[in-house]
Design a protein around this motif. Structure first.
Motif, PDB file in Angstrom:
ATOM      1  N   MET A   1      35.887  37.767  48.397  1.00 18.67           N
ATOM      2  CA  MET A   1      35.646  36.409  47.935  1.00 18.67           C
ATOM      3  C   MET A   1      35.168  36.433  46.493  1.00 18.67           C
ATOM      4  N   GLU A   2      35.220  35.285  45.853  1.00 19.21           N
ATOM      5  CA  GLU A   2      34.794  35.169  44.456  1.00 19.21           C
ATOM      6  C   GLU A   2      33.287  35.370  44.348  1.00 19.21           C
ATOM      7  N   ALA A   3      32.864  36.032  43.279  1.00 14.35           N
ATOM      8  CA  ALA A   3      31.443  36.322  43.082  1.00 14.35           C
ATOM      9  C   ALA A   3      30.636  35.031  42.962  1.00 14.35           C
ATOM     10  N   LEU A   4      29.440  35.044  43.526  1.00 15.96           N
ATOM     11  CA  LEU A   4      28.532  33.905  43.416  1.00 15.96           C
ATOM     12  C   LEU A   4      27.700  34.031  42.142  1.00 15.96           C
ATOM     13  N   SER A   5      27.286  32.894  41.614  1.00 18.51           N
ATOM     14  CA  SER A   5      26.398  32.889  40.455  1.00 18.51           C
ATOM     15  C   SER A   5      24.985  33.255  40.912  1.00 18.51           C
ATOM     16  N   ASN A   6      24.111  33.579  39.969  1.00 19.37           N
ATOM     17  CA  ASN A   6      22.726  33.884  40.314  1.00 19.37           C
ATOM     18  C   ASN A   6      22.066  32.721  41.041  1.00 19.37           C
ATOM     19  N   ASN A   7      22.357  31.499  40.605  1.00 17.36           N
ATOM     20  CA  ASN A   7      21.782  30.330  41.253  1.00 17.36           C
ATOM     21  C   ASN A   7      22.256  30.206  42.695  1.00 17.36           C
ATOM     22  N   GLN A 242      31.462  39.798  51.802  1.00 13.31           N
ATOM     23  CA  GLN A 242      31.031  40.505  50.608  1.00 13.31           C
ATOM     24  C   GLN A 242      31.739  39.990  49.364  1.00 13.31           C
ATOM     25  N   PHE A 243      31.105  40.245  48.217  1.00 15.11           N
ATOM     26  CA  PHE A 243      31.723  39.978  46.921  1.00 15.11           C
ATOM     27  C   PHE A 243      31.157  40.979  45.926  1.00 15.11           C
ATOM     28  N   THR A 249      28.257  45.499  44.962  1.00  9.36           N
ATOM     29  CA  THR A 249      28.780  44.755  46.105  1.00  9.36           C
ATOM     30  C   THR A 249      27.629  44.091  46.855  1.00  9.36           C
ATOM     31  N   TYR A 250      27.760  42.789  47.053  1.00  9.74           N
ATOM     32  CA  TYR A 250      26.757  42.004  47.768  1.00  9.74           C
ATOM     33  C   TYR A 250      27.268  41.700  49.174  1.00  9.74           C
TER      34      TYR A 250
END
Length: 360
Positions: A1-7, A242-243, A249-250
Motif C-alpha cells: 500500500m501507499e506510504a502513510l504520512s507522519n500525521n 505493510q508499507f 517497512t511499517y
C-alpha cells in the motif's frame, strides 16, 4: 500500500493505542491487548491506564493491583511494567532469558554467582510462602541473616533475578511501601503460549496495538533480538498490512481509514507508550526539540499531545485536595489555545479525585 504520512501514522497510533475511541472498559483486558505498559513511574503509569479507559479512577487501578489481576514487575526490557496477571508467565518465558544475559555482567561485578542467586531464591520462596507479602527491606533483612550480602545494588539485582526467574511479582502494598509475593500464589489463571506461539502472540499484540511500527521499533520495545523480531513478523505475515517509508517497512493490523481533521488534545503520563514504545519517534514529535520533552538519562516527561503531535510537557504537584499543573509549550500559544489545553487537564484531576489548579 501507499506510504502513510507522519500525521497519518501518529493518528493511527492514537487509535490503536486506545488513546482515542477506546473500546475497553476493563483494566485487565486493556493490558492484555497492549501486552505491557512501562511503569517505573508508578503514579504516572496508573494514569497511562486511566487515559485509555474513560471514567476509570486511580482507585480502580489500585484495587486491581491489590487483587492481583494486574501486576507491576520487571519484564521485557530491564525495567518496570504493568502486565495482566494471566500473561506474566508466558511473557517471562519468552523474554527473560534475553534480559538475564543483559544483566549477567552486572551480577558478576557484584559477585552474585548463579549458585548464590539460587540460594537467595530458595530463601525468598520460603519467606513469602503462605501468601506472606514482604517489602524489599524485609526480604533483604532475612537474606542478610542468612549470610547473603545485599549492599551496593545487590538487593536490586537479587530481586530482579527472582522476578525474571518466575518466582515473585508485586504483592499487596503495606501503606505506601511495595511488597513482593509468590507468582504461584498470586496468579490464579495463566494464558498458555509457548515457543513460536508465544513469539507470534507478543509480536501480534505489539503491532496490533502500536502499529504502524517497524521491526526496529518492536526490538526496542520487546527487548528481543532482531532475528527473533523478524521471525515474529513472519509468523504473522497473513495478519499484517505493510508499507515502506524512507527504506523502513511499517506493519499494522486492519485497514487505515483517513480520519476527519479534528483538534484532539491528550495529557499523557511520563514514559507513556505513545512515545516510548518506538525507537523512531519522529512521527509524533520534532526531534530537534527532543530535550524539551525528554530529560537526561532517558527520563520521558508527561506530554501534551495535539492531533498526535507533541506540543509540550506538563508537570504536576499533588496537594491535599488539589493537583497543581504547570504547562510548558514547545512553541508559544495564544490565550485561546492555552485554555483549550488547560481544560483537558481536568481529566487527570478527575482520575485522581482532586481539583485541578493551572499554574501559569
Amino acid at each position: 500500500m501507499e506510504a502513510l504520512s507522519n500525521n497519518q501514522i501518529a493518528t493511527q497510533r492514537l487509535v490503536n493505542q486506545q488513546i482515542t475511541d477506546s473500546k475497553f472498559k476493563y483494566l485487565e483486558k486493556l493490558l492484555s491487548y497492549l501486552g505491557a505498559i512501562q511503569a517505573q513511574d508508578f503514579a504516572m503509569a496508573k494514569w497511562a491506564i486511566g487515559a485509555r479507559i474513560p471514567g476509570l479512577a486511580e482507585a480502580d487501578v489500585d484495587q486491581a493491583l491489590e487483587k492481583g489481576t494486574i501486576l507491576r514487575t520487571h519484564i521485557l526490557r530491564p525495567t518496570w511494567h504493568f502486565v495482566a496477571a494471566e500473561d506474566l508467565r508466558w511473557m517471562l518465558d519468552l523474554t527473560a532469558p534475553h534480559v538475564k544475559r543483559i544483566v549477567n555482567s552486572y551480577n558478576q561485578k557484584l559477585e552474585l554467582t548463579d549458585e548464590l542467586l539460587a540460594k537467595a531464591r530458595k530463601i525468598i520462596e520460603k519467606s513469602l510462602s503462605g501468601n506472606n507479602h514482604l517489602t524489599r527491606k524485609e526480604i533483604m533483612l532475612i537474606l542478610s541473616e542468612n549470610g547473603i550480602r545485599t549492599d551496593e545494588w545487590r538487593s536490586t539485582h537479587i530481586m530482579f533475578d527472582a522476578e525474571l526467574s518466575g518466582l515473585v511479582c508485586s504483592g499487596i502494598n503495606k501503606g505506601k511501601q511495595f511488597t513482593y509475593s509468590l507468582i504461584d500464589e498470586t496468579i490464579k489463571k495463566h494464558a498458555s503460549f509457548s515457543g513460536d506461539g508465544a513469539l507470534a502472540e507478543l509480536t501480534f499484540r505489539y503491532f496490533n496495538s502500536r502499529g504502524p511500527a517497524t521491526i526496529p521499533d518492536f526490538c526496542w520495545w520487546s527487548g528481543l533480538t532482531l532475528t527473533k523480531a523478524r521471525k515474529g513478523v513472519e509468523l504473522n505475515s497473513n495478519k499484517f498490512n505493510q508499507f515502506t517509508k524512507e527504506n523502513q517497512t511499517y506493519y499494522f493490523t486492519g485497514n487505515f481509514k483517513e480520519s476527519k481533521p479534528d483538534d484532539t488534545i491528550h495529557f499523557l503520563p511520563a514514559f507513556d507508550e505513545f512515545l516510548i514504545a518506538y525507537k523512531d519517534r519522529s512521527a509524533s514529535m520534532d526531534t530537534s526539540h527532543y530535550k524539551k520533552v525528554i530529560a537526561g538519562y532517558g527520563i520521558f516527561k508527561p506530554l501534551m499531545i495535539q492531533n498526535g503531535f507533541v506540543k509540550g510537557a506538563w508537570q504536576r504537584t499533588v496537594k491535599k485536595d488539589e493537583v497543581h499543573i504547570q504547562l510548558s509549550f514547545i512553541d508559544k500559544v495564544n490565550k485561546s489555545e492555552f485554555q483549550k489545553f488547560a481544560a483537558v487537564a481536568e481529566d487527570y484531576g478527575i482520575f485522581i479525585s482532586k481539583k485541578v489548579v493551572i499554574i501559569k
